[in-house]
Design an enzyme around this catalytic site. Structure first.
Site, PDB file in Angstrom:
ATOM      1  N   ARG A  59      27.441  44.394  57.968  1.00 20.05           N
ATOM      2  CA  ARG A  59      27.159  43.053  58.929  1.00 20.05           C
ATOM      3  C   ARG A  59      25.967  42.563  58.322  1.00 20.05           C
ATOM      4  NH1 ARG A  59      26.759  44.370  64.667  1.00 20.05           N
ATOM      5  NH2 ARG A  59      26.732  41.861  64.454  1.00 20.05           N
ATOM      6  N   ASN A  92      21.043  38.852  69.736  1.00 13.23           N
ATOM      7  CA  ASN A  92      21.738  39.297  68.350  1.00 13.23           C
ATOM      8  C   ASN A  92      20.987  39.905  67.472  1.00 13.23           C
ATOM      9  OD1 ASN A  92      23.657  37.449  69.410  1.00 13.23           O
ATOM     10  ND2 ASN A  92      22.809  35.500  68.615  1.00 13.23           N
ATOM     11  N   HIS A 109      17.933  43.675  71.040  1.00 15.62           N
ATOM     12  CA  HIS A 109      18.846  44.665  70.513  1.00 15.62           C
ATOM     13  C   HIS A 109      18.529  45.103  69.056  1.00 15.62           C
ATOM     14  CE1 HIS A 109      22.084  43.652  73.959  1.00 15.62           C
ATOM     15  NE2 HIS A 109      20.972  44.113  74.369  1.00 15.62           N
ATOM     16  N   CYS A 117      12.580  54.864  60.942  1.00 13.97           N
ATOM     17  CA  CYS A 117      12.727  56.339  60.761  1.00 13.97           C
ATOM     18  C   CYS A 117      12.836  57.024  61.967  1.00 13.97           C
ATOM     19  CB  CYS A 117      11.240  56.526  60.211  1.00 13.97           C
ATOM     20  SG  CYS A 117      11.238  58.410  59.887  1.00 13.97           S
ATOM     21  N   SER A 177      28.546  36.715  76.928  1.00  6.87           N
ATOM     22  CA  SER A 177      29.737  36.971  77.821  1.00  6.87           C
ATOM     23  C   SER A 177      29.320  37.573  79.240  1.00  6.87           C
ATOM     24  CB  SER A 177      30.812  37.827  77.300  1.00  6.87           C
ATOM     25  OG  SER A 177      30.075  39.119  76.961  1.00  6.87           O
ATOM     26  N   LEU A 202      31.069  28.684  75.747  1.00  8.51           N
ATOM     27  CA  LEU A 202      32.262  28.165  75.522  1.00  8.51           C
ATOM     28  C   LEU A 202      33.441  28.439  76.807  1.00  8.51           C
ATOM     29  CD1 LEU A 202      33.438  26.728  73.069  1.00  8.51           C
ATOM     30  CD2 LEU A 202      34.308  29.026  72.104  1.00  8.51           C
ATOM     31  N   ALA A 219      27.891  25.858  71.514  1.00  9.60           N
ATOM     32  CA  ALA A 219      26.586  25.675  71.454  1.00  9.60           C
ATOM     33  C   ALA A 219      26.015  24.811  70.524  1.00  9.60           C
ATOM     34  CB  ALA A 219      26.050  27.358  71.061  1.00  9.60           C
TER      35      ALA A 219
HETATM   36  N1  APR Z   1      29.490  28.396  71.590  1.00 11.70           N
HETATM   37  C1  APR Z   1      29.115  28.693  72.768  1.00 11.70           C
HETATM   38  N2  APR Z   1      29.629  29.879  73.141  1.00 11.70           N
HETATM   39  C2  APR Z   1      30.560  30.513  72.377  1.00 11.70           C
HETATM   40  C3  APR Z   1      30.699  30.186  71.202  1.00 11.70           C
HETATM   41  C4  APR Z   1      30.286  28.697  70.628  1.00 11.70           C
HETATM   42  N3  APR Z   1      30.766  28.142  69.662  1.00 11.70           N
HETATM   43  N4  APR Z   1      31.873  30.975  70.646  1.00 11.70           N
HETATM   44  C5  APR Z   1      31.938  31.972  71.327  1.00 11.70           C
HETATM   45  N5  APR Z   1      31.076  31.766  72.629  1.00 11.70           N
HETATM   46  C6  APR Z   1      30.881  32.584  73.797  1.00 11.70           C
HETATM   47  C7  APR Z   1      32.190  33.190  74.283  1.00 11.70           C
HETATM   48  O1  APR Z   1      32.859  32.611  74.949  1.00 11.70           O
HETATM   49  C8  APR Z   1      31.574  34.702  74.568  1.00 11.70           C
HETATM   50  O2  APR Z   1      31.320  34.463  75.993  1.00 11.70           O
HETATM   51  O3  APR Z   1      30.116  33.737  73.584  1.00 11.70           O
HETATM   52  C9  APR Z   1      30.270  34.797  74.251  1.00 11.70           C
HETATM   53  C10 APR Z   1      29.974  35.876  73.186  1.00 11.70           C
HETATM   54  O4  APR Z   1      30.173  37.191  73.714  1.00 11.70           O
HETATM   55  P1  APR Z   1      30.075  38.616  73.298  1.00 11.70           P
HETATM   56  O5  APR Z   1      30.964  38.471  71.993  1.00 11.70           O
HETATM   57  O6  APR Z   1      30.408  39.696  74.485  1.00 11.70           O
HETATM   58  O7  APR Z   1      28.617  38.771  72.982  1.00 11.70           O
HETATM   59  P2  APR Z   1      27.253  38.969  73.539  1.00 11.70           P
HETATM   60  O8  APR Z   1      27.426  38.514  74.928  1.00 11.70           O
HETATM   61  O9  APR Z   1      26.085  38.578  72.762  1.00 11.70           O
HETATM   62  O10 APR Z   1      27.372  40.554  73.528  1.00 11.70           O
HETATM   63  C11 APR Z   1      26.307  41.289  74.402  1.00 11.70           C
HETATM   64  O11 APR Z   1      27.084  43.337  73.511  1.00 11.70           O
HETATM   65  O12 APR Z   1      28.063  44.595  72.221  1.00 11.70           O
HETATM   66  C12 APR Z   1      26.820  44.533  72.677  1.00 11.70           C
HETATM   67  O13 APR Z   1      24.728  44.672  71.802  1.00 11.70           O
HETATM   68  C13 APR Z   1      25.925  44.021  71.561  1.00 11.70           C
HETATM   69  O14 APR Z   1      24.307  42.283  71.846  1.00 11.70           O
HETATM   70  C14 APR Z   1      25.824  42.527  71.885  1.00 11.70           C
HETATM   71  C15 APR Z   1      25.854  42.565  73.410  1.00 11.70           C
END
Ligand code: APR
Length: 232
Positions: A59, A92, A109, A117, A177, A202, A219
């Protein structure tokens, strides 16, 4: 929006999706291809450091192929121009907010381009692969690990985040999410203190109903529109 002075913006993987970075949940999400328990817990790191390090090495390497999109750029422009208090809190671990120029930023995060370390706590910038058992430049112990907050660990800078939320007039959540606490609960704190709450995503998130307003779309369109309104 004339009465708004203090702003907190929470971002998640969705803000970086249009830059080409995978989100976590959903059909092509990172957690579809990997089990959280295998790569994102302190126990996984102890059990199989090679697997955990490889996951974050891949990553980290991917960051060299992507760049900030219009949503990161709009937030950086807001940060530069906003005269009141502003805090961007990102879940992120990519560096796209800072590459776009954002300064008032917390990586709650952790960060892919950082290592720390586990023996002495010293954190250092890290852009290459991080082999397991790499020695610390400070204490010499072979305990360098990715600077990622694993499930079961405490997110960074919670005091500063709580303080900003308590003073907020506007709380905005972008591309998350709402599945992971404590970030998923920030909207409740913001509402409790009377802040206006807006979700940009989204799809409706797990906590959509907590927000006064939900705007659905990418976004890269919704964030510049909101920033335009705030700076008007
Ligand atoms: N514009 C806006 N929203 C978007 C887009 C876009 N182009 N693409 C995807 N999404 C939305 C999806 O609909 C979803 O609701 O972004 C969200 C991403 O959700 P996750 O994959 O669950 O990511 P996130 O909420 O950042 O996860 C939280 O979970 O695993 C852990 O530590 C990790 O920081 C992370 C945390």
């Amino acid at each position: 929006m004339n009465d708004i002075r203090n702003i907190v913006i929470l971002t998640g993987a969705g803000i970086s999706a249009e830059s080409g970075l995978a989100t976590f949940r959903g059909p092509d999400g990172l957690w579809e291809g990997h089990r959280v328990e295998d790569v994102c817990t302190p126990e996984a790191l102890a059990r199989n450091p090679a697997l955990v390090h490889r996951f974050y090495d891949e990553r980290r390497a991917k960051l060299a192929e992507v760049k900030p999109n219009a949503a990161h750029e709009a937030l950086a422009a807001l940060d530069a121009a906003w005269p009141g208090e502003l805090l961007i809190v990102t879940q992120n671990v990519d560096d796209l907010h800072e590459r776009a120029g954002a300064k008032r930023l917390i990586h709650m995060h952790g960060e892919l381009r950082s290592a720390f370390c586990a023996a002495c706590g010293r954190a250092v910038p890290w852009v290459e692969a991080l082999p397991p058992a790499s020695p610390c430049g400070g204490c010499g112990q072979p305990r360098m690990r990715p600077d990622i907050v694993f499930f079961g660990e405490m997110p960074y800078e919670m005091d500063r985040i709580e303080e900003a939320l308590r003073r907020a007039d506007l709380f905005v959540s972008v591309g998350t999410s709402g599945a992971v606490y404590p970030a998923a609960g920030f909207v409740q704190t913001a509402r409790h203190v009377g802040a206006r709450t807006i979700e940009l995503n989204l799809d409706p998130s797990a906590g959509s109903f907590y927000f006064e307003e939900s705007r659905m779309g990418p976004a890269s369109r919704l964030v510049p529109e909101l920033v335009h309104d705030l700076l008007a």
